[in-house]
Scaffold this motif. Sequence first.
Motif, mmCIF file in Angstrom:
data_model
loop_
_atom_site.group_PDB
_atom_site.id
_atom_site.type_symbol
_atom_site.label_atom_id
_atom_site.label_comp_id
_atom_site.label_asym_id
_atom_site.label_seq_id
_atom_site.Cartn_x
_atom_site.Cartn_y
_atom_site.Cartn_z
ATOM 1 N N ILE A 11 0.849 -1.205 0.000
ATOM 2 C CA ILE A 11 0.000 0.000 0.000
ATOM 3 C C ILE A 11 0.880 1.249 0.000
ATOM 4 N N ARG A 13 3.889 1.650 -1.195
ATOM 5 C CA ARG A 13 4.464 1.838 -2.541
ATOM 6 C C ARG A 13 3.396 2.371 -3.500
ATOM 7 N N SER A 14 2.198 1.800 -3.388
ATOM 8 C CA SER A 14 1.123 2.200 -4.294
ATOM 9 C C SER A 14 0.740 3.668 -4.085
ATOM 10 N N ILE A 15 0.585 4.040 -2.807
ATOM 11 C CA ILE A 15 0.162 5.421 -2.495
ATOM 12 C C ILE A 15 1.246 6.408 -2.944
ATOM 13 N N ILE B 125 -4.886 3.009 -8.874
ATOM 14 C CA ILE B 125 -4.738 3.159 -7.415
ATOM 15 C C ILE B 125 -5.515 4.372 -6.934
ATOM 16 N N ILE B 129 -8.542 4.479 -4.212
ATOM 17 C CA ILE B 129 -8.542 5.287 -2.978
ATOM 18 C C ILE B 129 -9.804 6.151 -2.940
ATOM 19 N N PHE B 145 1.394 8.512 2.875
ATOM 20 C CA PHE B 145 2.071 9.524 2.078
ATOM 21 C C PHE B 145 2.851 10.476 2.956
#
Lengths: 137, 194
Positions: A11, A13-15, B125, B129, B145
């Motif tokens: 997750i 890496r994806s974000i 992705i 989200i 993030f």
Amino acid sequence: MEENKELDDFIRRSIKATGLENPSIDFTDSVLSKIKLANEQESVMVAKPLFSKTTWFLILAAVVAVFSYVFMAKSTAESTWLAAIELNKLTSFNLSLYIPELYSSSAFVYGSIAITLFVWIQVFLLQQRLHKSDALG
Amino acid sequence: MSQNADQHYIEAVINGDTRAFSVLVDRYKYMVFTLAVKILKSQEEAEEVSQDVFVKAYTALSTFKGDAKFSTWLYKIAYYQSLDYLKKQKRTLNTSSIDSDTEFHLASAENALDSLEADERKLAIKSAIDTLAPDDAVVITLHYFEELSLKEIADIMKLEANTVKVRLFRSRKRLALLLKNKLEPEILATYGRK
């Protein structure tokens, strides 16, 4: 546990790969001009008191001075112009002797009370409404 | 971003240098805007709300004590400003009701992603989200993030750290499942085209 860690990494890496959303190009300029506008409005809206602190102090001093003079100089201020007004006549004055008798029916009295009540409620409601629209504006 | 780097500009702004604020805006506008988008689900509304967030931060800057990071303080304003906006529009924040036992297979989600081009992957992705409940999207974005700790996120959203932990765990699972479900048909379609 191991799978949780893998999922966590996946997750992350994806974000990170998607990046963040981009606001408009002139975003910062718009913010600064809004701030400028807010600053200007604030300086316009600063209300100047009708009486400055010095004026209030002078008024207070004058009131205190007048009252102190009246209390202190009581003995000397008698029997002059005040006696000439003949205030004591007021105690024997009866207003009802000079005006005709007023008669009002009970319906009139109830009506007046009801109207007063409604006006009062309306003032209260309008005030609430204005406050609300001010807060939103 | 280090707190010291922000502190210099914060003090400059408090001392009357409005231009110094533009550095802070440039530094944090992406994250503030992203959080607003996640909650409001509209770029236009998020733009307006984000601008108001910075105006609010500017006027309240003298009350910033420096106990927490400037970014955390700002994200808190962003979160609540967005919620206020929803409230004014008489909209409510949809919270998720995720079954935490939902089955998922990480490997299949990962394989599905790997088979896509970089741009497609990014888009997939992002839209996954966006399908999350706003609160979950905020938690995921702040944690993965911005690398904020559970405690910091809890402080921003006025939740218990444990609640954030549970929400993060569920959102993570949910996101993996969403990615898998979203990507598998696309991959099948891609195979079809080949």
